[in-house]
Design a protein around this motif. Sequence first.
Motif, short mmCIF file in Angstrom:
data_model
loop_
_atom_site.label_atom_id
_atom_site.label_comp_id
_atom_site.label_asym_id
_atom_site.label_seq_id
_atom_site.Cartn_x
_atom_site.Cartn_y
_atom_site.Cartn_z
N TYR A 164 0.84 -1.20 0.00
CA TYR A 164 0.00 0.00 0.00
C TYR A 164 0.87 1.26 0.00
N ARG A 165 1.94 1.23 0.79
CA ARG A 165 2.84 2.37 0.82
C ARG A 165 3.43 2.65 -0.54
N GLN A 166 3.78 1.60 -1.26
CA GLN A 166 4.32 1.77 -2.59
C GLN A 166 3.27 2.37 -3.52
N ALA A 167 2.03 1.93 -3.39
CA ALA A 167 0.95 2.49 -4.20
C ALA A 167 0.78 3.97 -3.94
N VAL A 168 0.84 4.37 -2.67
CA VAL A 168 0.71 5.79 -2.31
C VAL A 168 1.88 6.59 -2.88
#
Length: 261
Positions: A164-168
């Motif tokens: 999720y952090r990478q998506a953000v």
Amino acid sequence: MWQRGIRMAVLGAVLVILAGCGSKTVETAEKAPGEEAAWTVAAPIRIDGVRTADGGRSLVVDAEVPDGARDCVRGLRGEVDTVEHGTVYVRVTFETPSLDRESGCTGTQRVAATVKLGEPLSSRRVMVNSLDVYTPAGATAPALRRCGENGCDPTPPRCTSSSYRQAVNDTDIPKHTSWEERGCDDTWLVLDLSTRMGPVCGDTGDGCSSSHVSQRWFYRAETSGWKPVATNGNAGCMGIHKVLPELPTRLCASLPRLDRD
């Protein structure tokens, strides 16, 4: 091996003179009246992209260089420095009089430098001027993909906090944005992103005020990670299904309307 620490050339500032296997920095020097501006060797202001050519036996490096009313670039050259540890180290240089503002080279232009390889690039990465790294992994040929803050090998899309952090990080939003997962499966991800706006507040009761700007983003899984494909803050599926009719109903049926503070 040629020194990899080649610096970016900035218009009207200090340029790097490449001499032998070392480098030294020179400051702007005054010239006598009528004297032509000196040509110096420099690196591109910015690298815009890298792609393969000639069946992978060549690279084409798109670069931003000085431009003006007169000739501002000559001797554009791209060559392989070395190949090691699965990476092809490339340097791109040219000559320019832009060190002297009176040369008129205060604009920019895009040029393409061709780099001949001894063998096809295959799966190896490319580092240009010891700064920008590109990889064929996850790219659409002949273009190479620029490695970002997540590195050259992003985490595969998963329903995990790190993913999720990478998506953000890959979403065009302000830094320091927080997220809340609203739905996830092997193909789709729904995140509510919240960015705090306004003055920086200290302890409660200091009299300052702040607000949150919230957005709901929908992501599709790709080989390089979660790719943002749409945003919609409506409740349920009606709004998002107009944009992404293929999104499973189970991921949007219970979505609440997104409030904006």
